[in-house]
Design an enzyme around this catalytic site. Structure first.
Site, PDB file in Angstrom:
ATOM      1  N   LYS A  20       0.840  -1.204   0.000  1.00  0.00           N
ATOM      2  CA  LYS A  20       0.000   0.000   0.000  1.00  0.00           C
ATOM      3  C   LYS A  20       0.881   1.263   0.000  1.00  0.00           C
ATOM      4  O   LYS A  20       2.091   1.163  -0.152  1.00  0.00           O
ATOM      5  CB  LYS A  20      -0.967  -0.053   1.188  1.00  0.00           C
ATOM      6  CG  LYS A  20      -1.746  -1.402   1.281  1.00  0.00           C
ATOM      7  CD  LYS A  20      -3.035  -1.432   0.497  1.00  0.00           C
ATOM      8  CE  LYS A  20      -3.556  -2.825   0.195  1.00  0.00           C
ATOM      9  NZ  LYS A  20      -4.307  -3.516   1.223  1.00  0.00           N
ATOM     10  N   ILE A  21       0.282   2.435   0.153  1.00  0.00           N
ATOM     11  CA  ILE A  21       1.024   3.698  -0.022  1.00  0.00           C
ATOM     12  C   ILE A  21       2.058   3.926   1.082  1.00  0.00           C
ATOM     13  O   ILE A  21       3.193   4.306   0.839  1.00  0.00           O
ATOM     14  CB  ILE A  21       0.040   4.899  -0.015  1.00  0.00           C
ATOM     15  CG1 ILE A  21      -1.201   4.614  -0.843  1.00  0.00           C
ATOM     16  CG2 ILE A  21       0.750   6.193  -0.396  1.00  0.00           C
ATOM     17  CD1 ILE A  21      -1.014   4.604  -2.314  1.00  0.00           C
TER      18      ILE A  21
END
Ligand SMILES: *Cc1c(COP(=O)(O)O)cnc(C)c1O
Length: 382
Positions: A188-189
């Site tokens: 994810k980010i």
């Protein structure tokens, strides 16, 4: 192999984790509240509750909204299985709203139709979980208005979308929802290795989620009910909760990562814009970008004909492509619960042509050029 996604870890991140290892607290210390404050303030939320995964965050969010036996939870088929599983954890029934063919996210027209039918049948859902697929935002204004009209609570699954914005407001500020959930899995980010966090503007929902993440036990003097709990040692179990706590190591990594959130999302947007340009003349569909939103670009999902052939050619060329998502209702477990292929045609036809190509902070322009040329070759156009 160029992977489809990977974490970005700096020397500062490593030092932050090592500092925790040398400190007094490996869990239940100052790093978790600091991380909660960093995430909550980044998205203008009053409260943030950090846990050991986004799945746990979705679960305690459902519990805080009193989801239980006899209730319905609705989400979309184009998501990771966790968005649906949490309904079953609570003993509720789960159903799906089909996706929009352009955005691949919850279709507000399909939602309106399904809500009207459910009202007639007396089976309105208690909780709706729209998903910010690939880092984009679903039509939260319409979805939020429909939920309000029918008295349905909303949990935004923004696992893909920390650092994104919708109509000028940060995702996570819960303008159109009760609770928003982020994931910090390494693809994810922002990462904490494993981890998740729920934001809300509602102090009561925050208090309840804090209780459920830690055994249902409270030490807050205002919450104690027992007569013999009259000493400074007092703690009381007032609900059935879980141990979903995030460790100090994870939170310290998260705090350090959060200082680079804007940079992470900016680079992902740069790469996505570059893909848009480099892929214009190829026979494929690039992901749509809504005009009134800023995507966090967790993923760059393209649509191609002959998906299996293109996928195999890319993997053979060392490009670590993936598919997001096999529609949840077509998984064996959900078919055993009565769902079937054909139930949600838009999510299914999206899935049949979907490939996620590499997109992450550390992807260089040269890596990206290699992805594009392998893709051109796979599509037989050079
Ligand atoms: C990753 C993800 C989850 C689960 O996150 P974990 O932190 O791995 O539990 C839930 N929903 C979506 C849409 C995801 O992408």
């Amino acid at each position: 192999m160029i992977p489809y996604g990977r974490q970005e870890i700096s020397d500062e991140d490593i030092e932050a984790v090592v500092r925790v290892l040398r400190s007094d607290y490996l869990t239940q210390g100052p790093a978790v509240p600091a991380f909660e404050a960093a995430v909550a303030s980044s998205c203008n939320a009053a409260f943030g509750v950090a846990v050991n995964s986004a799945t746990s965050a979705l679960h305690i969010a459902c519990m805080a909204l009193d989801l239980g036996r006899g209730d319905w939870l609705w989400t979309v088929p184009n998501t990771f299985v966790a968005s649906a599983n949490v309904g079953l954890y609570c003993g509720a029934d789960v159903s799906f709203v089909d996706t929009d063919p352009q955005t691949y996210m919850m279709c507000p027209d399909a939602l309106a139709e399904k809500l009207a039918a459910a009202e007639r049948a007396g089976t309105l859902p208690k909780v709706l979980i729209p998903v910010h697929f690939a880092g984009q935002s679903p039509a939260m204004d319409r979805i939020g208005a429909l939920a309000k009209q029918y008295g349905v609570r909303i949990i935004e699954d923004a696992s893909h979308a920390i650092g994104a914005a919708y109509q000028g407001q940060p995702v996570g500020d819960c303008t159109h929802s009760d609770i928003t959930v982020f994931s910090f899995h390494p693809v994810k980010i922002v990462t904490t290795a494993e981890g998740g966090l729920a934001t809300t503007q509602d102090p009561e929902l925050a208090r309840r989620m804090e209780l459920y993440r830690s055994h249902g036990v409270t030490r807050d003097p205002a919450s104690l009910t027992g007569e013999e709990l009259d000493g400074p040692w007092a703690y009381e179990q007032v609900a059935l909760g879980y141990n979903y706590r995030m460790t100090e190591l994870q939170a310290a990594l998260g705090c350090s990562q959060m200082t680079r959130l804007a940079e992470f999302v900016e680079r992902r947007n740069q790469l996505a814009t570059r893909y848009d340009r480099l892929l214009t003349d190829l026979p494929l569909t690039c992901p749509a970008q809504s005009a009134n939103a800023y995507s966090a670009f967790h993923l760059y999902p393209i649509q191609v004909d002959n998906r299996a052939v293109v996928f195999a050619a890319l993997r053979a060329a060392g490009i670590g492509v993936n598919v997001h998502y096999i529609p949840v209702h077509t998984q064996a477990y959900w078919r055993n619960r009565g769902f079937n292929w054909g139930d949600y045609p838009n999510a299914e036809s999206y899935y049949k042509r979907a490939i996620s190509i590499p997109l992450y902070f550390g992807l260089t322009d040269q890596d990206q050029d290699q992805v594009v040329s392998s893709l051109s070759a796979a599509l037989n156009v050079i």
